[in-house]
Scaffold this motif. Structure first.
Motif, PDB file in Angstrom:
ATOM      1  N   GLY A  91     -65.823  68.605  18.167  1.00 36.88           N
ATOM      2  CA  GLY A  91     -64.711  67.726  18.405  1.00 36.88           C
ATOM      3  C   GLY A  91     -64.782  66.418  18.147  1.00 36.88           C
ATOM      4  O   GLY A  91     -64.367  65.439  18.358  1.00 36.88           O
ATOM      5  N   LEU A  92     -66.021  66.022  17.172  1.00 33.20           N
ATOM      6  CA  LEU A  92     -66.399  64.477  17.004  1.00 33.20           C
ATOM      7  C   LEU A  92     -65.597  64.112  15.878  1.00 33.20           C
ATOM      8  O   LEU A  92     -65.869  62.819  15.541  1.00 33.20           O
ATOM      9  N   LEU A  93     -65.297  64.951  15.038  1.00 31.27           N
ATOM     10  CA  LEU A  93     -64.681  64.501  13.781  1.00 31.27           C
ATOM     11  C   LEU A  93     -63.111  64.791  13.668  1.00 31.27           C
ATOM     12  O   LEU A  93     -62.575  65.789  14.561  1.00 31.27           O
ATOM     13  N   TYR A  94     -62.312  64.214  12.987  1.00 25.76           N
ATOM     14  CA  TYR A  94     -60.829  64.432  12.646  1.00 25.76           C
ATOM     15  C   TYR A  94     -60.524  63.839  11.304  1.00 25.76           C
ATOM     16  O   TYR A  94     -61.243  63.281  10.568  1.00 25.76           O
ATOM     17  N   GLY A 118     -65.958  45.358   9.451  1.00 27.56           N
ATOM     18  CA  GLY A 118     -67.246  45.962   9.730  1.00 27.56           C
ATOM     19  C   GLY A 118     -68.115  46.427   8.440  1.00 27.56           C
ATOM     20  O   GLY A 118     -67.987  46.310   7.557  1.00 27.56           O
ATOM     21  N   PRO A 119     -69.193  47.277   8.677  1.00 29.50           N
ATOM     22  CA  PRO A 119     -70.141  47.720   7.731  1.00 29.50           C
ATOM     23  C   PRO A 119     -69.313  48.499   6.602  1.00 29.50           C
ATOM     24  O   PRO A 119     -69.894  48.430   5.534  1.00 29.50           O
ATOM     25  N   ASP A 120     -68.469  49.051   6.981  1.00 26.70           N
ATOM     26  CA  ASP A 120     -67.618  49.848   5.988  1.00 26.70           C
ATOM     27  C   ASP A 120     -66.365  48.901   5.510  1.00 26.70           C
ATOM     28  O   ASP A 120     -65.568  49.753   4.849  1.00 26.70           O
ATOM     29  N   GLY A 121     -66.235  47.808   5.662  1.00 21.95           N
ATOM     30  CA  GLY A 121     -64.926  47.011   5.151  1.00 21.95           C
ATOM     31  C   GLY A 121     -64.021  47.032   6.497  1.00 21.95           C
ATOM     32  O   GLY A 121     -64.806  46.938   7.514  1.00 21.95           O
ATOM     33  N   VAL A 122     -62.595  47.009   6.363  1.00 21.06           N
ATOM     34  CA  VAL A 122     -61.805  46.804   7.463  1.00 21.06           C
ATOM     35  C   VAL A 122     -62.079  48.235   8.255  1.00 21.06           C
ATOM     36  O   VAL A 122     -62.211  49.093   7.982  1.00 21.06           O
ATOM     37  N   VAL A 123     -62.144  47.641   9.808  1.00 24.99           N
ATOM     38  CA  VAL A 123     -62.317  48.455  10.843  1.00 24.99           C
ATOM     39  C   VAL A 123     -61.110  49.525  10.832  1.00 24.99           C
ATOM     40  O   VAL A 123     -60.015  49.027  10.860  1.00 24.99           O
ATOM     41  N   TYR A 124     -60.977  50.935  10.812  1.00 26.60           N
ATOM     42  CA  TYR A 124     -60.143  51.886  10.809  1.00 26.60           C
ATOM     43  C   TYR A 124     -59.182  51.577  12.061  1.00 26.60           C
ATOM     44  O   TYR A 124     -59.919  51.481  13.128  1.00 26.60           O
ATOM     45  N   PRO A 125     -57.826  51.386  12.093  1.00 20.30           N
ATOM     46  CA  PRO A 125     -57.236  51.304  13.268  1.00 20.30           C
ATOM     47  C   PRO A 125     -56.937  52.435  14.111  1.00 20.30           C
ATOM     48  O   PRO A 125     -56.146  52.564  15.062  1.00 20.30           O
ATOM     49  N   GLY A 126     -57.326  53.686  13.517  1.00 28.32           N
ATOM     50  CA  GLY A 126     -57.149  54.904  14.443  1.00 28.32           C
ATOM     51  C   GLY A 126     -55.719  55.643  14.229  1.00 28.32           C
ATOM     52  O   GLY A 126     -55.431  56.444  14.938  1.00 28.32           O
ATOM     53  N   THR A 127     -55.162  55.499  13.135  1.00 29.58           N
ATOM     54  CA  THR A 127     -53.952  56.080  12.561  1.00 29.58           C
ATOM     55  C   THR A 127     -53.957  57.490  12.823  1.00 29.58           C
ATOM     56  O   THR A 127     -52.945  58.115  13.270  1.00 29.58           O
ATOM     57  N   CYS A 128     -55.021  58.171  12.335  1.00 28.66           N
ATOM     58  CA  CYS A 128     -55.018  59.601  12.279  1.00 28.66           C
ATOM     59  C   CYS A 128     -55.950  60.260  13.222  1.00 28.66           C
ATOM     60  O   CYS A 128     -56.409  61.378  13.304  1.00 28.66           O
ATOM     61  N   ASP A 183     -64.277  54.082  13.608  1.00 30.81           N
ATOM     62  CA  ASP A 183     -64.435  55.582  13.313  1.00 30.81           C
ATOM     63  C   ASP A 183     -64.705  55.633  11.699  1.00 30.81           C
ATOM     64  O   ASP A 183     -63.899  55.568  10.848  1.00 30.81           O
ATOM     65  N   VAL A 184     -66.015  55.523  11.438  1.00 32.36           N
ATOM     66  CA  VAL A 184     -66.389  55.546  10.067  1.00 32.36           C
ATOM     67  C   VAL A 184     -66.300  56.896   9.307  1.00 32.36           C
ATOM     68  O   VAL A 184     -66.332  57.949   9.903  1.00 32.36           O
ATOM     69  N   VAL A 185     -66.012  56.965   8.061  1.00 32.13           N
ATOM     70  CA  VAL A 185     -65.847  57.978   7.253  1.00 32.13           C
ATOM     71  C   VAL A 185     -67.387  58.848   7.172  1.00 32.13           C
ATOM     72  O   VAL A 185     -68.293  58.147   6.530  1.00 32.13           O
ATOM     73  N   LEU A 186     -67.422  60.120   7.167  1.00 31.05           N
ATOM     74  CA  LEU A 186     -68.514  60.925   7.107  1.00 31.05           C
ATOM     75  C   LEU A 186     -68.376  61.875   6.093  1.00 31.05           C
ATOM     76  O   LEU A 186     -69.316  62.295   5.472  1.00 31.05           O
ATOM     77  N   ALA A 187     -67.148  61.976   5.679  1.00 29.57           N
ATOM     78  CA  ALA A 187     -66.849  62.662   4.218  1.00 29.57           C
ATOM     79  C   ALA A 187     -65.594  62.132   3.463  1.00 29.57           C
ATOM     80  O   ALA A 187     -64.484  61.921   3.939  1.00 29.57           O
ATOM     81  N   ARG A 188     -65.977  62.079   2.332  1.00 27.46           N
ATOM     82  CA  ARG A 188     -64.878  61.578   1.514  1.00 27.46           C
ATOM     83  C   ARG A 188     -64.163  62.569   0.802  1.00 27.46           C
ATOM     84  O   ARG A 188     -64.838  63.446   0.572  1.00 27.46           O
ATOM     85  N   ARG A 189     -62.638  62.708   0.704  1.00 23.07           N
ATOM     86  CA  ARG A 189     -61.972  63.844   0.226  1.00 23.07           C
ATOM     87  C   ARG A 189     -62.617  64.142  -1.026  1.00 23.07           C
ATOM     88  O   ARG A 189     -62.550  65.471  -1.564  1.00 23.07           O
ATOM     89  N   ASP A 190     -62.942  63.302  -2.156  1.00 20.51           N
ATOM     90  CA  ASP A 190     -63.360  63.509  -3.404  1.00 20.51           C
ATOM     91  C   ASP A 190     -64.807  63.764  -3.596  1.00 20.51           C
ATOM     92  O   ASP A 190     -65.240  64.416  -4.552  1.00 20.51           O
TER      93      ASP A 190
END
Length: 280
Positions: A91-94, A118-128, A183-190
């Motif tokens: 349950g650590l990914l969404y 942050g390290p990946d640019g704009v810090v994700y606001p948690g929308t999803c 909440d950093v991205v661990l898998a990009r859809r592409d």
């Protein structure tokens, strides 16, 4: 000691790459260890075999050799998928379907104030963040790490040794991770994976004991240490080194073709000249 040089074959190697590769190579050789090569080529649209071939030619010209066949990330997608599956089962990914412009708009809303970077640019606001996390691991969407859940019970034991420009024993700071990393991205859809996950899985697979890389990646290290703990992987020593910059103080990038190693070779430079240019 096992070190590695892990460029992306998306352009010519420049003086900054030469510095990073020579430093990792020489550290391993001095310690009687092994130096490895990895191609971070998950971006199949930009990665080119001709860039890879030129880079290997440049590295050999510099007097560097690697002790095992190069590892290609593009051949390891199944392994990244397995690591993602383990995190998903806990349950650590969404799944996240936001586009970059959506993230920037949400993070820049009047009530949010200036967006945090942050390290990946704009810090994700948690929308999803409220998306369902049940069923099989989703495909064709980005997957984000729920940072708040991920750091529970881990922060106290997540430490690592830094031997580079700011040496010393370091410890993960949960408040900083939540505020500045998010909440950093661990898998990009592409791509099916992303840098943070792939580099952690690959360092463990190659048995890397000392990660040498530019100080511009220092803020990514807590993310990697966290993932190592979540996946039960060893944490190497980290050595973040200075960056090679141009006369204006900008960090060199692959667009700086005038600084490409091949240009210096064509102009008659020697490997010793390159070492002198980068302060080695």
């Amino acid at each position: 000691m096992r070190t590695r040089f892990a460029p992306s074959p998306t352009g010519p190697l420049h003086l900054g790459h030469a510095f990073a590769a020579i430093l990792a190579h020489d550290m391993a050789r001095k310690a009687g260890g092994r130096f490895l090569l990895r191609w971070e080529d998950i971006d199949r649209q930009r990665s080119r075999p001709e860039w890879e071939a030129l880079a290997e030619e440049d590295l050999r010209w510099l007097g560097l050799s690697w002790d095992e066949p190069p590892l290609h990330q593009s051949a390891r997608l199944t392994l990244y998928r397995e690591a993602l599956g383990r995190l998903w089962a806990r349950g650590l990914l969404y799944p996240c379907r936001c586009l970059r412009r959506d993230i920037l708009a949400a993070a820049s809303a009047p009530q949010e104030g200036a967006p945090l970077i942050g390290p990946d640019g704009v810090v994700y606001p948690g929308t999803c963040r409220g998306e369902p996390r049940t069923g099989p691991l989703p495909e064709g969407v980005a997957l984000r790490l729920d940072m708040a859940r991920a750091i529970e019970g881990i922060a106290a034991e997540a430490e690592w040794e830094e031997t580079g420009t700011l040496p010393g024993r370091q410890r993960l700071d949960p408040a900083w991770m939540l505020r500045t990393v998010g909440d950093v991205v661990l898998a990009r859809r592409d791509f099916g994976t992303a840098y943070h996950l792939a580099v952690v899985v690959d360092d463990a697979a190659q048995g890397i004991t000392h990660v040498t890389r530019g100080e511009d990646l220092r803020d990514a290290t807590p993310i990697h240490v966290l993932l190592q703990h979540l996946l039960g992987l060893p944490t190497p020593v980290y050595h973040h080194h200075r960056l090679i910059r141009d006369k204006t103080g900008r960090r060199l990038a692959k667009r700086e073709d005038a600084r490409a190693i091949r240009r210096f070779r064509e102009d008659g430079a020697t490997p010793q000249d390159i070492r002198r240019m980068v302060g080695l």
